[in-house]
Design a protein around this motif. Structure first.
Motif, mmCIF file in Angstrom:
data_model
loop_
_atom_site.group_PDB
_atom_site.id
_atom_site.type_symbol
_atom_site.label_atom_id
_atom_site.label_comp_id
_atom_site.label_asym_id
_atom_site.label_seq_id
_atom_site.Cartn_x
_atom_site.Cartn_y
_atom_site.Cartn_z
ATOM 1 N N VAL A 85 -38.255 6.206 -12.002
ATOM 2 C CA VAL A 85 -38.475 6.820 -13.311
ATOM 3 C C VAL A 85 -38.140 5.830 -14.419
ATOM 4 O O VAL A 85 -37.060 5.226 -14.423
ATOM 5 N N LEU A 86 -39.070 5.685 -15.371
ATOM 6 C CA LEU A 86 -38.883 4.858 -16.557
ATOM 7 C C LEU A 86 -38.737 5.788 -17.754
ATOM 8 O O LEU A 86 -39.600 6.643 -17.986
ATOM 9 N N LYS A 87 -37.654 5.619 -18.523
ATOM 10 C CA LYS A 87 -37.348 6.544 -19.621
ATOM 11 C C LYS A 87 -37.097 5.773 -20.913
ATOM 12 O O LYS A 87 -36.420 4.749 -20.917
ATOM 13 N N PHE A 88 -37.622 6.303 -22.030
ATOM 14 C CA PHE A 88 -37.429 5.727 -23.356
ATOM 15 C C PHE A 88 -36.786 6.760 -24.277
ATOM 16 O O PHE A 88 -37.163 7.931 -24.263
ATOM 17 N N GLY A 89 -35.838 6.314 -25.104
ATOM 18 C CA GLY A 89 -35.265 7.182 -26.127
ATOM 19 C C GLY A 89 -33.775 7.405 -25.947
ATOM 20 O O GLY A 89 -33.107 6.754 -25.128
ATOM 21 N N LYS A 90 -33.220 8.322 -26.703
ATOM 22 C CA LYS A 90 -31.786 8.644 -26.659
ATOM 23 C C LYS A 90 -31.486 9.358 -25.353
ATOM 24 O O LYS A 90 -32.106 10.380 -25.038
ATOM 25 N N GLN A 91 -30.519 8.852 -24.591
ATOM 26 C CA GLN A 91 -30.279 9.355 -23.241
ATOM 27 C C GLN A 91 -28.855 9.064 -22.798
ATOM 28 O O GLN A 91 -28.091 8.384 -23.489
ATOM 29 N N TYR A 92 -28.506 9.591 -21.619
ATOM 30 C CA TYR A 92 -27.174 9.354 -21.067
ATOM 31 C C TYR A 92 -26.966 7.864 -20.775
ATOM 32 O O TYR A 92 -27.901 7.174 -20.365
ATOM 33 N N PRO A 93 -25.748 7.356 -20.938
ATOM 34 C CA PRO A 93 -25.453 5.971 -20.557
ATOM 35 C C PRO A 93 -25.343 5.842 -19.048
ATOM 36 O O PRO A 93 -25.414 6.833 -18.312
ATOM 37 N N ALA A 94 -25.160 4.626 -18.581
ATOM 38 C CA ALA A 94 -24.986 4.359 -17.152
ATOM 39 C C ALA A 94 -23.519 4.576 -16.781
ATOM 40 O O ALA A 94 -22.730 3.628 -16.704
ATOM 41 N N ILE A 95 -23.148 5.831 -16.567
ATOM 42 C CA ILE A 95 -21.774 6.193 -16.214
ATOM 43 C C ILE A 95 -21.819 7.165 -15.048
ATOM 44 O O ILE A 95 -22.868 7.722 -14.736
#
Length: 329
Positions: A85-95
């Motif tokens: 999945v490729l996602k653009f925009g405001k999103q969760y960080p890598a945590i």
């Protein structure tokens, strides 16, 4: 397209070294919010989707952010089970996933979130990951034998800035049977103070964050352990380590939650230990009541407390009791 959300309010009593308060607040178990999401089947196993989500202050009905309607998420994605999945925009960080915290890591009554996000005592130029990352592009791989990975790159979106990124991150997750292991790394750059007449906008110093979590399901009990290292690169700063343990026992409509954290600042005699105990009763999948009781013990210049009860005076030992209602839709 789906309209969804949650409304959550709680009554809290707090005692900060003899200074007591009774408050009605929003978002004890989870942030009050609403959102729109949708997906489309593109054929051949591919799909596309979007999410728009904004927080609400239930106490006055205003949106959580004065400048953003969808301050929690606003993104679009395309992907497939085969290609990821490729996602653009405001999103969760890598945590690590929310399950690493028995109190969701998003509500105002989370000892883990309160300690991990605390940076005010680490010196000038220290920053941390955003709860949701602006201007971000991420790629999540397919899952191979329980193993998957996520990489994220968040642009600064400012002309002349260096580096171009505000946040770069990566996460590796392994989930098989009752066990899930996650490790992540984020590099986050602070905003530099403006310089009059300067043609470029250089970034502030970088902060490195390393997080690791382990989740294990033992019958009706979900256990978790996490470690977080916040390491600033700016001069005259300090490194913080946070260790946490959690457990959730579930039986029908009942759930008992427990979490404990320890935070230490290296090079200083500053530390905090905190714990929270909770009980949830679900009338249905959408409606529930919850109760929480917890405290922190601060030493040195530490001033850690719950998000619902912020402190400004070091060395105070806060105590909170809360009861709340959460309704999802």
């Amino acid at each position: 397209m789906t309209l969804y959300g949650a409304v959550d309010s709680f009554l809290q009593y707090s005692d900060n070294g003899g200074s007591t308060a009774l408050r009605l607040q929003s978002g004890g178990a989870s942030t009050s919010r609403w959102g729109l999401t949708g997906s489309e089947d593109l054929g051949g196993g591919a799909y596309a989707g979007f999410r728009l989500e904004g927080g609400i202050n239930l106490m006055n009905g205003q949106q959580q952010s004065a400048t953003s309607t969808f301050n929690r998420e606003s993104n679009v994605w395309i992907g497939s089970e085969r290609w990821g999945v490729l996602k653009f925009g405001k999103q969760y960080p890598a945590i690590p996933p929310e399950g690493a915290d028995p109190f969701y890591a998003v509500g105002m009554l989370s000892p883990w979130a309160s300690t991990v996000l605390a940076i005010s005592d680490l010196g000038a130029g220290v920053t941390t990951v955003q709860a949701r990352v602006d201007n971000a592009v991420s790629y999540h791989t397919p899952t191979f034998n329980g193993l998957s990975a996520t990489v994220l790159y968040a642009l600064r979106n400012e002309a002349g800035s260096s580096p171009v990124a505000r946040n770069t991150g990566g996460l590796i997750d392994y989930a098989r049977g009752p066990l899930e292991l996650t490790v992540s790394y984020n590099a986050v750059w602070a905003d530099a103070p403006p310089v009059s007449g300067a043609p470029a906008t250089p970034s502030g110093p970088r902060t490195d964050l390393v997080m690791a979590s382990a989740l294990y399901q033992i019958g009706p009990v979900a256990t978790s352990a996490t470690y977080t290292l916040t390491r600033p690169t700016a001069p005259n700063t300090y490194v913080a380590s946070v260790y946490s343990l959690g457990a959730v026992w579930s039986n029908g409509p009942h759930a008992i939650r427990a979490g404990a954290v320890y935070r230490n600042v290296s090079g200083r005699e500053d530390s905090a230990i905190g714990a929270l105990l909770g009980y949830d009763y679900q009338f249905s999948k959408l409606t529930g009541l919850y109760a929480r009781v917890g405290a922190f013990r601060n030493q040195g210049q530490s001033a850690i407390s719950f998000g619902s009860d912020p402190l400004s005076t070091p060395g105070v030992n806060p105590f909170v009791v809360a009861v709340g209602i959460r309704k999802k839709f």
